[in-house]
Design an enzyme around this catalytic site. Structure first.
Site, PDB file in Angstrom:
ATOM      1  N   ASN A   7      52.819  35.054   7.858  1.00  0.00           N
ATOM      2  CA  ASN A   7      54.076  34.311   7.837  1.00  0.00           C
ATOM      3  C   ASN A   7      54.217  33.715   9.238  1.00  0.00           C
ATOM      4  O   ASN A   7      54.512  34.424  10.193  1.00  0.00           O
ATOM      5  CB  ASN A   7      55.211  35.296   7.532  1.00  0.00           C
ATOM      6  CG  ASN A   7      56.566  34.621   7.509  1.00  0.00           C
ATOM      7  OD1 ASN A   7      56.680  33.426   7.771  1.00  0.00           O
ATOM      8  ND2 ASN A   7      57.592  35.391   7.201  1.00  0.00           N
ATOM      9  N   ARG A  95      53.032  32.519   3.537  1.00  0.00           N
ATOM     10  CA  ARG A  95      54.400  32.186   3.122  1.00  0.00           C
ATOM     11  C   ARG A  95      54.651  30.741   3.548  1.00  0.00           C
ATOM     12  O   ARG A  95      54.479  30.399   4.722  1.00  0.00           O
ATOM     13  CB  ARG A  95      55.391  33.101   3.822  1.00  0.00           C
ATOM     14  CG  ARG A  95      56.801  32.686   3.533  1.00  0.00           C
ATOM     15  CD  ARG A  95      57.791  33.407   4.398  1.00  0.00           C
ATOM     16  NE  ARG A  95      59.126  32.980   4.029  1.00  0.00           N
ATOM     17  CZ  ARG A  95      60.132  32.887   4.886  1.00  0.00           C
ATOM     18  NH1 ARG A  95      59.961  33.192   6.144  1.00  0.00           N
ATOM     19  NH2 ARG A  95      61.307  32.492   4.473  1.00  0.00           N
ATOM     20  N   HIS A 184      64.326  32.243  -0.369  1.00  0.00           N
ATOM     21  CA  HIS A 184      64.164  33.687  -0.634  1.00  0.00           C
ATOM     22  C   HIS A 184      63.586  33.920  -2.031  1.00  0.00           C
ATOM     23  O   HIS A 184      63.750  35.009  -2.595  1.00  0.00           O
ATOM     24  CB  HIS A 184      65.514  34.445  -0.586  1.00  0.00           C
ATOM     25  CG  HIS A 184      66.140  34.571   0.759  1.00  0.00           C
ATOM     26  ND1 HIS A 184      67.507  34.543   0.923  1.00  0.00           N
ATOM     27  CD2 HIS A 184      65.620  34.764   1.988  1.00  0.00           C
ATOM     28  CE1 HIS A 184      67.803  34.704   2.208  1.00  0.00           C
ATOM     29  NE2 HIS A 184      66.664  34.830   2.867  1.00  0.00           N
ATOM     30  N   GLY A 214      70.128  39.904   3.899  1.00  0.00           N
ATOM     31  CA  GLY A 214      69.472  40.200   5.180  1.00  0.00           C
ATOM     32  C   GLY A 214      70.209  39.417   6.248  1.00  0.00           C
ATOM     33  O   GLY A 214      71.414  39.199   6.141  1.00  0.00           O
ATOM     34  N   ARG A 245      75.090  31.942   9.952  1.00  0.00           N
ATOM     35  CA  ARG A 245      75.301  30.704   9.181  1.00  0.00           C
ATOM     36  C   ARG A 245      76.594  30.793   8.374  1.00  0.00           C
ATOM     37  O   ARG A 245      76.923  31.852   7.830  1.00  0.00           O
ATOM     38  CB  ARG A 245      74.130  30.483   8.214  1.00  0.00           C
ATOM     39  CG  ARG A 245      72.904  29.940   8.905  1.00  0.00           C
ATOM     40  CD  ARG A 245      71.740  29.859   7.929  1.00  0.00           C
ATOM     41  NE  ARG A 245      70.685  30.756   8.328  1.00  0.00           N
ATOM     42  CZ  ARG A 245      69.703  31.174   7.528  1.00  0.00           C
ATOM     43  NH1 ARG A 245      69.658  30.789   6.285  1.00  0.00           N
ATOM     44  NH2 ARG A 245      68.779  31.978   7.990  1.00  0.00           N
ATOM     45  N   ASP A 286      74.906  41.156  13.678  1.00  0.00           N
ATOM     46  CA  ASP A 286      74.213  42.283  13.066  1.00  0.00           C
ATOM     47  C   ASP A 286      75.231  43.125  12.283  1.00  0.00           C
ATOM     48  O   ASP A 286      76.236  43.555  12.840  1.00  0.00           O
ATOM     49  CB  ASP A 286      73.569  43.128  14.178  1.00  0.00           C
ATOM     50  CG  ASP A 286      72.655  44.199  13.633  1.00  0.00           C
ATOM     51  OD1 ASP A 286      71.430  44.046  13.737  1.00  0.00           O
ATOM     52  OD2 ASP A 286      73.172  45.205  13.074  1.00  0.00           O
ATOM     53  N   GLY A 334      67.981  44.119   4.140  1.00  0.00           N
ATOM     54  CA  GLY A 334      68.561  45.053   5.118  1.00  0.00           C
ATOM     55  C   GLY A 334      69.961  45.547   4.788  1.00  0.00           C
ATOM     56  O   GLY A 334      70.209  46.757   4.765  1.00  0.00           O
ATOM     57  N   GLY A 336      71.805  44.864   1.860  1.00  0.00           N
ATOM     58  CA  GLY A 336      71.900  45.262   0.450  1.00  0.00           C
ATOM     59  C   GLY A 336      71.284  46.633   0.197  1.00  0.00           C
ATOM     60  O   GLY A 336      71.773  47.415  -0.624  1.00  0.00           O
ATOM     61  N   GLU A 337      70.214  46.952   0.932  1.00  0.00           N
ATOM     62  CA  GLU A 337      69.532  48.232   0.711  1.00  0.00           C
ATOM     63  C   GLU A 337      70.222  49.383   1.439  1.00  0.00           C
ATOM     64  O   GLU A 337      70.111  50.530   1.030  1.00  0.00           O
ATOM     65  CB  GLU A 337      68.080  48.145   1.215  1.00  0.00           C
ATOM     66  CG  GLU A 337      67.203  47.274   0.355  1.00  0.00           C
ATOM     67  CD  GLU A 337      65.884  46.906   1.029  1.00  0.00           C
ATOM     68  OE1 GLU A 337      65.362  47.710   1.819  1.00  0.00           O
ATOM     69  OE2 GLU A 337      65.389  45.797   0.753  1.00  0.00           O
ATOM     70  N   ASN A 338      70.916  49.049   2.545  1.00  0.00           N
ATOM     71  CA  ASN A 338      71.409  50.132   3.403  1.00  0.00           C
ATOM     72  C   ASN A 338      72.911  50.329   3.489  1.00  0.00           C
ATOM     73  O   ASN A 338      73.361  51.381   3.933  1.00  0.00           O
ATOM     74  CB  ASN A 338      70.886  49.933   4.837  1.00  0.00           C
ATOM     75  CG  ASN A 338      69.387  50.055   4.898  1.00  0.00           C
ATOM     76  OD1 ASN A 338      68.834  51.094   4.555  1.00  0.00           O
ATOM     77  ND2 ASN A 338      68.708  48.986   5.285  1.00  0.00           N
ATOM     78  N   GLU A 388      58.532  41.216   0.369  1.00  0.00           N
ATOM     79  CA  GLU A 388      58.033  39.857   0.180  1.00  0.00           C
ATOM     80  C   GLU A 388      56.536  39.764   0.474  1.00  0.00           C
ATOM     81  O   GLU A 388      55.810  39.019  -0.182  1.00  0.00           O
ATOM     82  CB  GLU A 388      58.822  38.896   1.089  1.00  0.00           C
ATOM     83  CG  GLU A 388      60.239  38.700   0.578  1.00  0.00           C
ATOM     84  CD  GLU A 388      61.196  38.121   1.606  1.00  0.00           C
ATOM     85  OE1 GLU A 388      61.693  38.886   2.451  1.00  0.00           O
ATOM     86  OE2 GLU A 388      61.439  36.908   1.565  1.00  0.00           O
TER      87      GLU A 388
HETATM   88  P1  ADP Z   1      65.773  39.592   7.794  1.00  0.00           P
HETATM   89  O1  ADP Z   1      66.555  38.584   7.018  1.00  0.00           O
HETATM   90  O2  ADP Z   1      65.631  39.214   9.237  1.00  0.00           O
HETATM   91  O3  ADP Z   1      64.499  40.064   7.144  1.00  0.00           O
HETATM   92  P2  ADP Z   1      66.792  42.247   7.142  1.00  0.00           P
HETATM   93  O4  ADP Z   1      66.554  42.168   5.688  1.00  0.00           O
HETATM   94  O5  ADP Z   1      65.976  43.199   7.939  1.00  0.00           O
HETATM   95  O6  ADP Z   1      66.769  40.834   7.842  1.00  0.00           O
HETATM   96  O7  ADP Z   1      68.353  42.619   7.337  1.00  0.00           O
HETATM   97  C1  ADP Z   1      68.928  42.659   8.611  1.00  0.00           C
HETATM   98  C2  ADP Z   1      70.384  43.056   8.449  1.00  0.00           C
HETATM   99  O8  ADP Z   1      70.443  44.351   7.815  1.00  0.00           O
HETATM  100  C3  ADP Z   1      71.129  43.168   9.772  1.00  0.00           C
HETATM  101  O9  ADP Z   1      72.400  42.558   9.685  1.00  0.00           O
HETATM  102  C4  ADP Z   1      71.297  44.673   9.914  1.00  0.00           C
HETATM  103  O10 ADP Z   1      72.434  45.013  10.649  1.00  0.00           O
HETATM  104  C5  ADP Z   1      71.446  45.087   8.473  1.00  0.00           C
HETATM  105  N1  ADP Z   1      71.281  46.537   8.312  1.00  0.00           N
HETATM  106  C6  ADP Z   1      70.181  47.292   8.485  1.00  0.00           C
HETATM  107  N2  ADP Z   1      70.464  48.607   8.285  1.00  0.00           N
HETATM  108  C7  ADP Z   1      71.781  48.664   7.988  1.00  0.00           C
HETATM  109  C8  ADP Z   1      72.701  49.726   7.668  1.00  0.00           C
HETATM  110  N3  ADP Z   1      72.295  50.993   7.644  1.00  0.00           N
HETATM  111  N4  ADP Z   1      73.981  49.401   7.406  1.00  0.00           N
HETATM  112  C9  ADP Z   1      74.412  48.130   7.437  1.00  0.00           C
HETATM  113  N5  ADP Z   1      73.592  47.092   7.715  1.00  0.00           N
HETATM  114  C10 ADP Z   1      72.314  47.352   7.986  1.00  0.00           C
END
Ligand code: ADP
Length: 404
Positions: A7, A95, A184, A214, A245, A286, A334, A336-338, A388
């Site tokens: 990428n 990519r 995406h 993300g 954005r 972030d 990031g 959505g998963e966390n 991805e």
């Molecule tokens: P990219 O689009 O650069 O690939 P990611 O999918 O890694 O980004 O997502 C980055 C985002 O995920 C950031 O805003 C980060 O703060 C958020 N993030 C990661 N872990 C957590 C968490 N435990 N709780 C909330 N947000 C999180």
């Protein structure tokens, strides 16, 4: 079969080397700040045990050619390497951000494909030239391996005209290709497939909303495996609120900024792409930081989170209507998963639509695919880690096997 996925950005190359037969990642890494005074190469070798060893090199990487050569040196290095010789790499998957209307699927790269990616440069002036540089460099370093392009836009090419056409003079679409493309796509396609696997039903029988949150963020309405709408537009600026954005806004706002605040087009571009979104509303882009600020009582951060999640909730409603029938919602990337908190706020109050989140299931952290809806929820709500790079490797394998 070993596949290298790359990428390429304007000053970076991210890579992952997959052993497809053993379903393993062998190595991954990134060369950053290419062309700057101090470039950094982070290379991680993944051992069979699952443990990993990382090597960080600092120095000057003058250009992408030197960068990829150094990456290949590390891949075959005695101590840090994972293969004996570069000839073990069967194909390189790239990519590519913008395939315009030319590419509906993954494609083996030839002169014609390169010409078409070049033609789409006006649609992605920052990304496509960098992706082309990656293709050129990889072709010279791996002259015998097929080079394959996997487009961010391809999955969205099934979107019907009623959803991709902007209500502006039709010839702007016909002549100048102004329309919704969406991005995406690799991630939306990957998590939709994983959702079908998890639910034990064919993707062709499921209606899903996929939510990629993300740094960039987008949603897709996926009807029986085919994307029928997505929140990003002609560019990745449209749709959801993102780290920096704005996402959707009144299209007349740029006129106001220019006429009354005397901002130049370039300043407006920077404002909407780099200084808006979460950062613009509360000073942090972030999500972890935004949540920390909110928890510490910061009002701006609180409202930023409300704007962020309200936008997603509105799109859930819109895509439910577009699909007419909904089987599942998938959160990925990031945030959505966390973030259980964000997921909960996006789904709150949607019980009448059959969308019921289970607070306990939702609050359990995890790295695996998991269900967070309550047992009685008509719509399944899933958290699915995106991948991805793996999807690019799988697509690459599929097209080269089909060609041979
Ligand atoms: P990219 O689009 O650069 O690939 P990611 O999918 O890694 O980004 O997502 C980055 C985002 O995920 C950031 O805003 C980060 O703060 C958020 N993030 C990661 N872990 C957590 C968490 N435990 N709780 C909330 N947000 C999180």
């Amino acid at each position: 079969m070993k596949i290298l996925v790359i990428n390429t950005g304007s000053s970076s190359i991210k890579y992952e080397l997959f052993d497809m037969d053993h379903r393993q990642i062998l190595a991954s890494g990134m060369a950053e700040k290419i062309g700057e005074d101090k470039s950094i190469l982070t290379h991680t070798k993944i051992l069979a045990s699952g443990e990993s060893v990382t090597k960080i090199e600092e120095g000057v990487i003058a250009d992408h050619h030197q960068g990829l050569n150094r990456i290949v040196d590390l891949l075959i290095d005695k101590e840090h390497g994972v293969i004996q010789d570069k000839s073990e790499i069967s194909a390189v998957g790239h990519r590519v951000v913008h395939g315009g209307e030319d590419f509906h699927a993954t494609t083996v790269i030839d002169e014609k494909v390169i010409a078409a990616i070049k033609e789409n440069i006006p649609l992605a002036p920052l990304h496509n030239p960098a992706n082309l540089a990656g293709i050129e460099v990889a072709t010279s370093i791996f002259p015998d391996a097929p080079q394959v392009a996997v487009f961010d836009t391809a999955f969205h090419q099934t979107i019907p005209m009623r959803a991709f056409l902007y209500a502006i003079p039709f010839e702007l679409y016909q002549k100048d290709r102004v329309r919704r493309y969406g991005f995406h796509g690799t991630s939306h396609a990957y998590v939709a497939e994983r959702a079908a696997d998890y639910l034990g039903q064919p993707l062709s029988e499921l209606n899903l909303i996929t939510i990629h949150l993300g740094n960039g963020a987008s949603m897709a309405a996926v009807e029986k495996g085919k994307c029928i709408d997505t929140s990003m537009g002609m560019t990745p600026l449209a749709g959801l609120v993102m780290g920096t954005r704005s996402g959707d806004l009144d299209p007349a706002i740029p006129f106001f900024l220019a006429d009354y605040l005397r901002m130049s087009l370039k300043d407006i571009d920077t404002l909407l792409n780099k200084d808006s979104g979460l950062k613009g509303m509360c000073g942090a882009n972030d999500m972890r930081e935004v949540i920390e600020k909110k928890n510490a009582g910061d009002e701006q951060a609180k409202i930023a989170l409300e704007v962020y999640t309200y936008r997603i909730k509105k799109y859930i409603g819109a895509y439910f209507a577009a699909l007419e029938n909904l089987d599942g919602i998938v959160f990925t990337a990031g945030i959505g998963e966390n973030s259980a908190e964000i997921r909960e706020l996006c789904c709150r109050g949607l019980n009448k639509l059959g969308i019921e989140i289970d607070l306990e299931r939702n609050s359990k952290p995890g790295k695996e695919i998991r269900e967070i809806s309550s047992p009685g929820s008509e719509v399944k709500i899933l958290v699915i880690p995106t991948n991805e790079e793996l999807k690019i490797a799988q697509e690459t394998r599929k097209v080269i096997e089909a060609e041979s």
